[in-house]
Design a protein around this motif. Structure first.
Motif: not given
Length: 409
Positions: A60-65, A67-74
């Motif tokens: 969950r933390h990796a998904i949040a990172v 999204k923060k870096r790329r401006g979208r969800r994976p």
């Protein structure tokens, strides 16, 4: 911790390379495993104490990172790569992952104990196959878990109402055939509980299941032209997957083998000198020695020479991607090859339709039913009887005229 982290990543890299993972996969797995170890270090959690909870928290933390870096969800399946890398690391550390479920309360301990004894009884007393035991144990765990929700002493007071409530819970979304299988597995457990004195009354006779009539459904059937089309389509595919699938289809079409018999076929089961193949029938635990016919031998040899990955695994047919282990199932493979050949059976389209077709071909060639049963690995002639209904054209040819039928409109 830092030195240990480097050692673990080096060991993971070596393990993945030895299993012949691609360099890209090795790099990605090690990257995510390293990030997971960094996170554990910051939180002060030894890797030996990791549970599923920490893995899910990190993902969950990796998904949040991300999204923060790329401006979208994976993408929906993005988490599969980091999870696989972390699981590979944890298998290296723990020897098994996910770890075996441990009892958390007294009810769990009783349930685990009953299931362990039940599994031994199924294997040693009833002599069931591994797949059958797995299905029975799954049902037992599920039923006992729900029963023990009412208290650790609830098993002694097990009643028909409890059995009916469980069947009502399992019934939605199940076909009649599947629900009947659930009922049979539950009856087996209830008989065992009564035999071992854990339940005072044998409640197995109170399990209500849907009525299935003998031979009520006619399975799909391929004609010779369709089989040839599928074989030719697969033969044109010269990739490792194509070579493997063509050999599998040859075994299905010529011998009518079961899916499990093909998946468990080992290198030593083929004797090239005497041109024979030893088939282990997983349902009956018997064996059959068959002649290695030319189309099968050529297809298998082409796969072994040019399609099968280099590995110590003894099973012949393996996955095309690391880790190279035996195939889990053949249904999707057969379904894809039927679709590629433009063949669309009216019903089920798994590997068993080749078995049906082979049986009907032999019936039409006047092969005795006992011989057909021996080739198919049936324990009794009664097991071969369902294939008789597939030869509908043959039955029409011998139909008797009924007096007076010509007068009907």
């Amino acid at each position: 911790m830092l030195d240990n982290r480097h050692e673990l990543i080096a060991a993971l890299n070596s393990s993945l390379v030895s299993q012949r993972y691609s360099p890209v996969v090795v790099r990605n797995y090690c990257t995510y495993a390293s990030g997971f170890l960094d996170d554990l270090e910051q939180r002060g959690i030894p890797v030996s104490n990791v549970t599923d909870v920490q893995v899910e928290q990190y993902l969950r933390h990796a998904i949040a990172v991300f999204k923060k870096r790329r401006g979208r969800r994976p993408s929906a399946r993005w988490h599969e790569v980091p999870r696989s890398g972390i699981h590979a690391l944890l298998r290296l550390v723990h020897g098994q992952w996910p770890p075996a479920i441990k009892p958390t309360c007294a009810a769990d301990e009783v349930r685990f104990s009953i299931c362990a004894e039940y599994e031994i009884w199924l294997r040693e007393e009833r002599g069931l196959a591994r797949a059958s035991i797995a299905a029975l144990i799954w049902e037992a765990r599920n039923f006992l878990a729900r029963q023990f929700d009412h208290g650790i002493d609830s098993l002694a007071g097990l009643s028909v109402t409890d059995v009916d409530r469980y069947m009502d819970l399992r019934a939605p979304k199940l076909t009649r055939c599947s629900l009947k299988s659930v009922a049979e597995r539950l009856r087996s457990l209830l008989r065992y509980l009564h035999t071992t004195g854990r339940v005072a009354t044998d409640l197995s006779g109170h399990v209500i299941a849907p009525m299935l009539y003998a031979y009520e459904g006619v399975p799909s059937l391929l004609d010779r032209g369709q089989i040839i089309a599928v074989l030719e389509s697969a033969k044109r595919d010269k990739t490792p997957a194509g070579l493997r699938d063509h050999a599998i289809l040859q075994l299905l079409a010529i011998y009518g083998l079961r899916s499990g018999e093909i998946r468990h076929l080992r290198i030593e089961d083929i004797d090239w000198r005497t041109e024979t193949i030893h088939v282990h029938h997983n349902k009956t635990r018997a064996g059959t020695l068959l002649p290695l016919l030319v189309p099968v031998g050529e297809a298998v040899l082409a796969y072994l020479r040019s399609g099968r990955p280099e590995t110590d695994t003894r099973e012949i047919f393996l996955r095309t991607r690391a880790p190279y282990r035996k195939l889990d199932k053949l249904y999707s493979t057969v379904r894809r090859r039927l679709r590629d050949a433009g063949v669309q059976p009216p019903g089920k389209c798994g590997p068993h339709i080749f078995r049906h077709a082979r049986a009907v071909e032999m019936l039409r060639a006047a092969v005795p039913q006992k011989v057909i049963g021996d080739l198919l690995g049936h324990r009794s002639t009664g097991s071969t009887a369902p294939y008789l209904k597939l030869a509908t054209e043959d039955l029409r040819a011998i139909a008797l005229d009924v007096p007076g039928m010509e007068l009907l409109p």
